[in-house]
Scaffold this active site. Structure first.
Site, PDB file in Angstrom:
ATOM      1  N   ASN A  20       0.829  -1.207   0.000  1.00 56.36           N
ATOM      2  CA  ASN A  20       0.000   0.000   0.000  1.00 56.36           C
ATOM      3  C   ASN A  20       0.864   1.258   0.000  1.00 56.36           C
ATOM      4  O   ASN A  20       1.959   1.273   0.554  1.00 56.36           O
ATOM      5  CB  ASN A  20      -0.928   0.013   1.217  1.00 56.36           C
ATOM      6  CG  ASN A  20      -1.895  -1.157   1.179  1.00 56.36           C
ATOM      7  OD1 ASN A  20      -2.087  -1.754   0.126  1.00 56.36           O
ATOM      8  ND2 ASN A  20      -2.483  -1.477   2.309  1.00 56.36           N
ATOM      9  N   ILE A  21       0.298   2.299  -0.617  1.00 56.66           N
ATOM     10  CA  ILE A  21       1.037   3.558  -0.696  1.00 56.66           C
ATOM     11  C   ILE A  21       0.416   4.624   0.196  1.00 56.66           C
ATOM     12  O   ILE A  21       0.836   5.764   0.190  1.00 56.66           O
ATOM     13  CB  ILE A  21       1.090   4.063  -2.173  1.00 56.66           C
ATOM     14  CG1 ILE A  21      -0.327   4.157  -2.766  1.00 56.66           C
ATOM     15  CG2 ILE A  21       1.976   3.154  -3.015  1.00 56.66           C
ATOM     16  CD1 ILE A  21      -0.369   4.796  -4.151  1.00 56.66           C
ATOM     17  N   ASP A  22      -0.617   4.230   0.978  1.00 61.21           N
ATOM     18  CA  ASP A  22      -1.346   5.234   1.766  1.00 61.21           C
ATOM     19  C   ASP A  22      -0.629   5.657   3.050  1.00 61.21           C
ATOM     20  O   ASP A  22      -0.884   6.734   3.580  1.00 61.21           O
ATOM     21  CB  ASP A  22      -2.766   4.747   2.088  1.00 61.21           C
ATOM     22  CG  ASP A  22      -2.790   3.351   2.713  1.00 61.21           C
ATOM     23  OD1 ASP A  22      -2.054   3.132   3.694  1.00 61.21           O
ATOM     24  OD2 ASP A  22      -3.542   2.486   2.237  1.00 61.21           O
TER      25      ASP A  22
ATOM     26  N   HIS B 223       6.030  -0.368  -2.423  1.00 67.52           N
ATOM     27  CA  HIS B 223       5.697   0.405  -3.622  1.00 67.52           C
ATOM     28  C   HIS B 223       5.725   1.914  -3.373  1.00 67.52           C
ATOM     29  O   HIS B 223       5.083   2.673  -4.097  1.00 67.52           O
ATOM     30  CB  HIS B 223       4.319  -0.010  -4.156  1.00 67.52           C
ATOM     31  CG  HIS B 223       4.277  -1.441  -4.596  1.00 67.52           C
ATOM     32  ND1 HIS B 223       3.115  -2.111  -4.863  1.00 67.52           N
ATOM     33  CD2 HIS B 223       5.271  -2.337  -4.809  1.00 67.52           C
ATOM     34  CE1 HIS B 223       3.391  -3.359  -5.224  1.00 67.52           C
ATOM     35  NE2 HIS B 223       4.696  -3.514  -5.191  1.00 67.52           N
TER      36      HIS B 223
ATOM     37  N   CYS C 134      11.084  14.274  -7.583  1.00 63.67           N
ATOM     38  CA  CYS C 134      11.344  14.871  -8.889  1.00 63.67           C
ATOM     39  C   CYS C 134      11.701  13.780  -9.907  1.00 63.67           C
ATOM     40  O   CYS C 134      12.446  12.853  -9.603  1.00 63.67           O
ATOM     41  CB  CYS C 134      12.485  15.874  -8.756  1.00 63.67           C
ATOM     42  SG  CYS C 134      13.057  16.505 -10.350  1.00 63.67           S
TER      43      CYS C 134
ATOM     44  N   THR D 133      -4.442  -9.085  -0.044  1.00 61.31           N
ATOM     45  CA  THR D 133      -3.739  -9.045  -1.332  1.00 61.31           C
ATOM     46  C   THR D 133      -3.951 -10.351  -2.073  1.00 61.31           C
ATOM     47  O   THR D 133      -4.045 -11.410  -1.451  1.00 61.31           O
ATOM     48  CB  THR D 133      -2.230  -8.770  -1.157  1.00 61.31           C
ATOM     49  OG1 THR D 133      -1.567  -8.933  -2.419  1.00 61.31           O
ATOM     50  CG2 THR D 133      -1.573  -9.710  -0.148  1.00 61.31           C
TER      51      THR D 133
HETATM   52 ZN   LIG Z   1      14.426  18.133  -9.569  1.00 62.07          ZN
END
Ligand SMILES: [Zn+2]
Length: 498
Positions: free
Chosen positions: A186-188, A247, A255, A342
């Site tokens: 999970n990315i939360d 993940h 960036c 999952t």
């Molecule tokens: Zn940058």
């Protein structure tokens, strides 16, 4: 032992397994009859009057067994609960299923993110929710724009979401010192709300960013220092992580060019909502410095995107995670593995499950999956022991009812231990006191008869005397003798007086 995992590769959809690995645990596993109950357990129960064998490894299965209901009388669930209760170094792996009850959409399910995107942008050319998380979307301006909009929506929903019962269960495992590590897809980052230490917090700056403005000599020196730091500080750093985010983390931005990491701001959120990726402030600053120094200004500045790992791109911390996984497997000695929410579709995660499962089985522990969708049994026989077809929060509720002691807070457990210690010490001191009292009573009892007998025997036999008794008797005799002399003297005196 060294292990290398590629968390996300271009070939995400492959589900093949190394057959040699599948046979690894077969020797030490019990046979499953009719795919339902481990043989050893059946044998043990069939002996009249014999109690079922209680070794943890007896509950390991050769084939994945399904449990469809949380029935308190189900012997398999009871065995899982027993094994879990005895475990001390649990590894947890989680997926989107544990955050659904917090209102965070799952991009795979029918009502997930994909459906939302399609209803809002019917003309967009995507065929699955997973495509919204694939690196290939960066080739299409329209997809980037839609992706940016949905990332902001997802981020906003995470900000208002609250951790679920399952998240709290994970935090509880940590607080009870029973969790070795939690790996999450999970990315939360909801675990952060419960005070768990996330791996993304350690990923503050990238080396490239630091090296941008330095000379070659400094770069070389810095790289050497970093290598040394890696060797010395890795274990200590890794041990501090409670949750490893396989993940990445939606709660920060990075960036696309210099990999600089920044926090979300209102201004950035507005850009995302408009479907635009904001420019990187670090790239802009570097350009400005170069311009001031009269150096060539780089044509483009990078764009900010959520600091998550898309399908088809390598994890920036992949090497560190591989090293940490090796550490957990070789040194951590996990003894139970819980996989929750999952369906295990990602190749890197499949490999991770196989590696952890092998070690857990060697320690006699179980591998239990709690998930409401199928994972394709044939690939998982000998790797996962049981699949419980239930909502993760419901399973945690069931555990709370069935093994309440497991859910006691560490403070309560320590207090109980303290009380037990105190009770034990009290019992000991009482026993000692009783012993002392008895000894004292026996010492204070006038030993008249034995001493007289002894004296008589001594006098009769002329044997050796007890030192203490002898001394006392000597004193006694002297006193008697002195008295006699005194009486003799007095008598003599009286006679002479007369
Ligand atoms: Zn940058």
């Amino acid at each position: 032992m060294t292990t290398s995992i590629q968390l996300l590769t271009g070939d995400q959809r492959s589900s093949s397994f190394d057959e040699t690995d599948l046979t690894i645990n077969q020797v030490r596993r019990v046979t499953v009859e009719n795919g339902r109950i481990p043989c050893k357990l059946v044998r043990a129960q069939s002996v009249v009057g014999a109690k079922p064998r209680r070794k943890r490894e007896d509950f390991i299965t050769e084939k994945l067994i399904h449990i469809s209901e949380l029935d308190e009388d189900n012997v398999l669930l009871q065995n899982i609960n027993k094994s879990l209760s005895r475990s001390k170094r649990i590894i947890v792996l989680t997926g989107a299923g544990i955050s659904c009850n917090a209102g965070i959409p799952d991009f795979r399910s029918a009502n997930g993110l994909y459906k939302q995107v399609k209803s809002e942008y019917p003309k967009i050319n995507i065929s699955s929710g997973q495509e919204m998380f694939d690196i290939s979307l960066f080739r299409d301006e329209m997809k980037i724009s839609v992706w940016a909009t949905f990332m902001e929506k997802l981020y906003s929903s995470v900000q208002t979401a609250r951790p679920t019962k399952t998240h709290r269960f994970i935090a509880h495992l940590k607080n009870r010192n029973k969790m070795l590590r939690c790996y999450t897809q999970n990315i939360d980052g909801l675990e952060n709300n419960l005070g768990l230490e996330l791996s993304s917090k350690g990923q503050t700056k990238t080396y490239l960013n630091e090296l941008e403005t330095n000379s070659l000599h400094n770069i070389h020196q810095q790289l050497q220092e970093k290598e040394q730091e890696k060797k010395e500080g890795f274990n200590a750093t890794w041990k501090n992580f409670d949750v490893v985010q396989l993940h990445g983390d939606l709660n920060t931005l990075n960036c696309t060019k210099c990999f600089h990491i920044v926090q979300w701001s209102r201004s950035y959120a507005r850009s995302f909502r408009r479907g635009e990726l904001p420019s990187c402030p670090n790239c802009a600053e570097i350009n400005m410095k170069r311009s001031q120094q009269g150096k060539r200004v780089v044509d483009t500045v990078g764009l900010l995107r959520p600091n998550i790992v898309l399908y088809g791109e390598n994890h920036p911390s992949g090497e560190i995670i591989s090293q940490g996984l090796n550490f957990d497997i070789c040194k951590g000695k996990p003894d139970f593995f819980i996989i929750m929410g999952t369906s295990l579709k990602v190749d890197g995660v499949k490999k991770l499950v196989k590696q952890i499962s092998k070690q857990v089985h060697e320690k006699g522990g179980l591998v239990v999956l709690v998930n409401k969708t199928s994972i394709g049994d044939s690939s998982w026989h000998g790797i996962i022991d049981y699949q419980i077809w239930e909502d993760c929060d419901s399973w945690v509720d069931f555990l709370e009812d069935e093994i309440p002691d497991f859910f006691k807070a560490q403070r309560q457990v320590e207090r109980q231990r303290q009380l037990k210690r105190e009770a034990s010490e009290l019992r000991k001191s009482k026993a000692e006191e009783t012993k002392r009292t008895k000894e004292s009573e026996s010492f204070n009892t006038p030993p008249t008869t034995p001493v007289r007998e002894e004296l008589m025997l001594e006098e009769k036999d002329g044997g050796e005397k007890d030192m203490k008794g002898g001394v006392l008797n000597d004193i006694k005799r002297k006193l008697i003798a002195t008295g006699d002399d005194f009486r003799e003297c007095k008598r003599a005196k009286n006679i002479s007086t007369l």
